[in-house]
Scaffold this active site. Structure first.
Site, short mmCIF file in Angstrom:
data_model
loop_
_atom_site.label_atom_id
_atom_site.label_comp_id
_atom_site.label_asym_id
_atom_site.label_seq_id
_atom_site.Cartn_x
_atom_site.Cartn_y
_atom_site.Cartn_z
N GLU A 182 4.59 -4.48 5.72
CA GLU A 182 3.54 -4.64 6.71
C GLU A 182 3.66 -5.97 7.44
OE1 GLU A 182 -0.15 -2.02 4.98
OE2 GLU A 182 0.12 -4.00 4.10
N CYS A 190 2.12 -12.44 11.46
CA CYS A 190 2.42 -12.69 10.06
C CYS A 190 3.45 -11.65 9.63
CB CYS A 190 1.14 -12.58 9.23
SG CYS A 190 1.37 -12.76 7.45
N CYS A 224 6.98 -8.16 -3.82
CA CYS A 224 7.17 -9.57 -4.15
C CYS A 224 7.40 -9.69 -5.65
CB CYS A 224 5.93 -10.38 -3.74
SG CYS A 224 6.11 -12.17 -4.02
N CYS A 263 1.89 -13.11 -8.73
CA CYS A 263 0.56 -13.74 -8.69
C CYS A 263 -0.50 -12.65 -8.85
CB CYS A 263 0.36 -14.51 -7.39
SG CYS A 263 1.56 -15.85 -7.15
N CYS A 287 -4.89 -12.46 4.21
CA CYS A 287 -3.98 -13.08 3.25
C CYS A 287 -4.16 -12.48 1.86
CB CYS A 287 -4.24 -14.58 3.19
SG CYS A 287 -3.80 -15.44 4.69
N CYS A 316 -3.01 -11.41 -5.91
CA CYS A 316 -2.41 -11.01 -4.63
C CYS A 316 -1.94 -9.56 -4.73
CB CYS A 316 -1.24 -11.93 -4.32
SG CYS A 316 -0.28 -11.45 -2.86
#
Length: 390
Positions: free
Chosen positions: A106, A119, A126, A130, A357, A133
């Site tokens: 995205e 962005c 990933c 974390c 975010c 997230c």
């Protein structure tokens, strides 16, 4: 359930088709020559690509007979739009892209009165794990190629030029590597992307270094490499905790490189560039938003060439954590500013379309790993003493 592991080496997947944007100018000219065409055709192809032209029929400066063959050989379609979602009265648009192998990523284009920022993602998923997230909870599918990363920015620039966001035609002014993935874990391709973003037309988008931001959770060797290579783009460090005890849990890379090492590497970048770096800090209710942690962060950053960007946590499905309440946010800001640390609170653009975010997760993917971690301690480290909580 256990926490996802850190993953530095991306899984091996099928390589995307060769694309002009993966090549240097010299390599592109050689590739065109191999196809039996004059080398300058590579410059013509680059001009079309960076303007967002995808239809060979519109490449009218090329002979009609070679448009299709050259486009198929060097401008293959790598990003297919699955859907667009808009928010903020048409000023924010999130795009879900399908890649050649079915992987999903995205990007988010945001229009402001004085600028337009995209962005972009550098990985599918990933590997940094974390827990707060959505992308980190997804795990790492693979690295993106340079062309796949660049293509997101090119599409955003074309959308602005065509007036696809509310406000009519405009210009893409900023690119932030804050989408899916850890940019510095895909260093070589991100470095090639920087070359393309900063190169003047027809070989790039011609952005200024100050308008490009590379974010990292703290891969210290890669920060040092970026420092040594001489770029002056903006560096953003996703810190999220001022102390190793908490950051080990919130940002697992901290088990490799501690807070002090990350800040030392960022300081070295600031010394070489003369430019302030950004410290990204997601404010999580009752986890990292206590006054004593604001004081710790203030002590850590006071006198450094750093700016704190506070981000009220954006909720993600299945997460037990939430954003800090407004009074806690205001107290955190006040304490940092009292310590002399420049501080702002980030605008939560695109939250209602999961485009803010920490929310990018390409939700159409087949499965999303879950994460279960113990709630981090909310007590101050014992050596701080009671006065640190005042």
């Amino acid at each position: 359930m256990t926490a996802l592991p850190l993953v530095f080496d991306a899984p091996r997947r099928g390589t995307p088709p060769r694309h002009l944007a993966d090549l240097s100018r010299e390599e592109a000219r050689a590739a065109v020559a191999e196809l039996g065409q004059p080398a300058f055709r590579a410059d013509q192809l680059a001009r079309h690509f960076y303007r967002g032209v995808t239809d060979p029929a519109q490449m009218t400066d090329l002979p009609a007979a070679v448009r299709q063959p050259l486009a198929e050989a060097l401008l293959p379609g790598l990003l297919t739009v699955v859907r667009h979602q808009t928010a903020d009265n048409g000023r924010t648009r999130k795009t879900l892209w399908r890649l050649h192998d079915g992987a999903l990523v995205e990007s988010v284009l945001m229009r402001y009165p004085d600028r337009a920022t995209v962005c972009i993602s550098s990985q599918a998923g990933c590997g940094m794990a974390c827990p707060f997230c959505a992308t980190g909870q997804q795990g790492l599918t693979r690295n993106l190629s340079a062309a796949e990363i660049i293509g997101q920015a090119v599409a955003a620039a074309a959308a602005m030029a065509d007036g696809e966001l509310h406000g009519g035609p405009g210009r893409l002014s900023n690119v932030v590597f804050m989408g899916m993935g850890e940019p510095l874990a895909n260093y070589a391709r991100v470095r090639r992307t920087l070359d393309a973003l900063l190169a003047p037309a027809p070989h790039g988008l011609g952005l200024s270094q100050r308008s490009v931001t590379v974010s990292t959770v703290g891969l210290v060797p890669a920060i040092r490499r970026l420092t040594d290579e001489g770029r002056n783009v903006t560096l953003a460090v996703s810190l999220h905790a001022p102390d190793d005890e908490l950051r080990d849990t919130l940002v697992p890379i901290n088990t490799r490189w501690k807070v002090g090492e990350v800040i030392e590497a960022a300081d070295a970048y600031a010394r070489r560039t003369g430019r302030r770096y950004s410290v990204e800090y997601a404010l999580i209710r009752d986890v990292n938003d206590q006054p004593f942690r604001a004081d710790l962060l203030g002590e850590l950053l006071a006198g450094r060439l750093a700016h704190v960007n506070l981000i009220p946590l954006n909720p993600t499905p299945g997460s037990p954590w939430d954003a800090s309440p407004l009074p806690a946010q205001r107290e955190f800001v006040a304490r940092l500013r009292a310590a002399g640390v420049p501080t702002t609170v980030r605008d939560t653009r695109g939250q209602d379309i999961d485009g803010a975010c920490g929310q990018l997760a390409a939700a159409d993917s087949v499965s999303t790993p879950t994460v279960a971690l113990p709630m981090p301690s909310v007590e101050p480290p014992t050596e701080l003493g009671a006065e640190s909580e005042q």
